[in-house]
Write a protein that holds these residues in place. Structure first.
Motif, short mmCIF file in Angstrom:
data_model
loop_
_atom_site.label_atom_id
_atom_site.label_comp_id
_atom_site.label_asym_id
_atom_site.label_seq_id
_atom_site.Cartn_x
_atom_site.Cartn_y
_atom_site.Cartn_z
N LEU A 83 -15.75 -108.72 -24.19
CA LEU A 83 -17.01 -108.00 -24.01
C LEU A 83 -18.21 -108.88 -24.34
O LEU A 83 -19.22 -108.85 -23.64
CB LEU A 83 -17.04 -106.75 -24.89
CG LEU A 83 -16.27 -105.55 -24.37
CD1 LEU A 83 -16.25 -104.44 -25.41
CD2 LEU A 83 -16.87 -105.06 -23.07
N LEU A 84 -18.10 -109.69 -25.40
CA LEU A 84 -19.18 -110.60 -25.76
C LEU A 84 -19.41 -111.64 -24.67
O LEU A 84 -20.55 -111.91 -24.29
CB LEU A 84 -18.88 -111.28 -27.10
CG LEU A 84 -19.94 -112.26 -27.60
CD1 LEU A 84 -21.26 -111.53 -27.84
CD2 LEU A 84 -19.46 -112.94 -28.86
N MET A 85 -18.32 -112.20 -24.13
CA MET A 85 -18.46 -113.19 -23.05
C MET A 85 -19.05 -112.54 -21.80
O MET A 85 -19.84 -113.17 -21.09
CB MET A 85 -17.11 -113.83 -22.74
CG MET A 85 -16.69 -114.84 -23.79
SD MET A 85 -15.26 -115.80 -23.32
CE MET A 85 -14.01 -114.57 -23.15
N THR A 86 -18.69 -111.29 -21.54
CA THR A 86 -19.25 -110.58 -20.38
C THR A 86 -20.75 -110.35 -20.57
O THR A 86 -21.53 -110.56 -19.64
CB THR A 86 -18.54 -109.23 -20.19
OG1 THR A 86 -17.14 -109.48 -20.00
CG2 THR A 86 -19.10 -108.47 -19.00
N ALA A 87 -21.15 -109.96 -21.77
CA ALA A 87 -22.58 -109.75 -22.04
C ALA A 87 -23.36 -111.06 -21.90
O ALA A 87 -24.45 -111.08 -21.32
CB ALA A 87 -22.77 -109.16 -23.43
#
Length: 152
Positions: A83-87
């Protein structure tokens, strides 16, 4: 040969500034937003505009390096890391489009600011000034090799 009278533009049509189709130099330009920096405060707002564009381009490079670093340390099953990499990816893509739109103003100073920003962001992220140094390691058959090392 005389032509008939020209018709004035309809009153409900907004004024559209001329679009440049080739690079031009000058501080009277619109970048990203209507009337920004425009003619306000002369060259001062133009310089501020160039600095904003430079920082946006540098952030694109820094976020790219940060994303690569996180992806090396992250495991596929780590949902929070994904999720952090997607954000980070979404922010990076959004900033990239803003930088591209700024470049489409066809102003030579804006173009040079974009190049300088990408160079500064790449330099800062590669030198490790913003944390750890980014390394472009290559995974080959489960082994980790540096690109300059010969493959076995």
């Amino acid at each position: 040969m005389t032509m008939g009278p020209t018709m004035p533009p309809p009153m409900d049509m907004p004024y559209m500034p001329a679009m440049h189709m080739a690079f031009f130099w000058g501080h009277r330009v619109e970048v990203l937003f209507s009337n920004w920096p425009g003619d306000r405060d002369g060259v001062g707002m133009y310089v501020l505009c160039l600095l904003v564009v430079l920082v946006l381009a540098a952030l694109v490079e820094v976020l790219s390096a940060w994303s690569r670093g996180l992806s090396r340390r992250s495991h596929d099953s780590d949902a929070l890391g994904t999720l952090l990499m997607t954000a980070i990816h979404v922010v990076k893509v959004g900033l990239s489009y803003l930088v591209m739109l700024a470049t489409m103003s066809f102003n030579g100073g804006v173009f040079l600011a974009v190049l300088a920003g990408h160079a500064a962001g790449f330099f800062l992220s590669r030198r490790g000034v913003l944390g750890h140094a980014a390394r472009d390691d290559v995974h080959t058959n489960g082994a980790l090799h540096h690109p300059s090392e010969p493959k076995p």
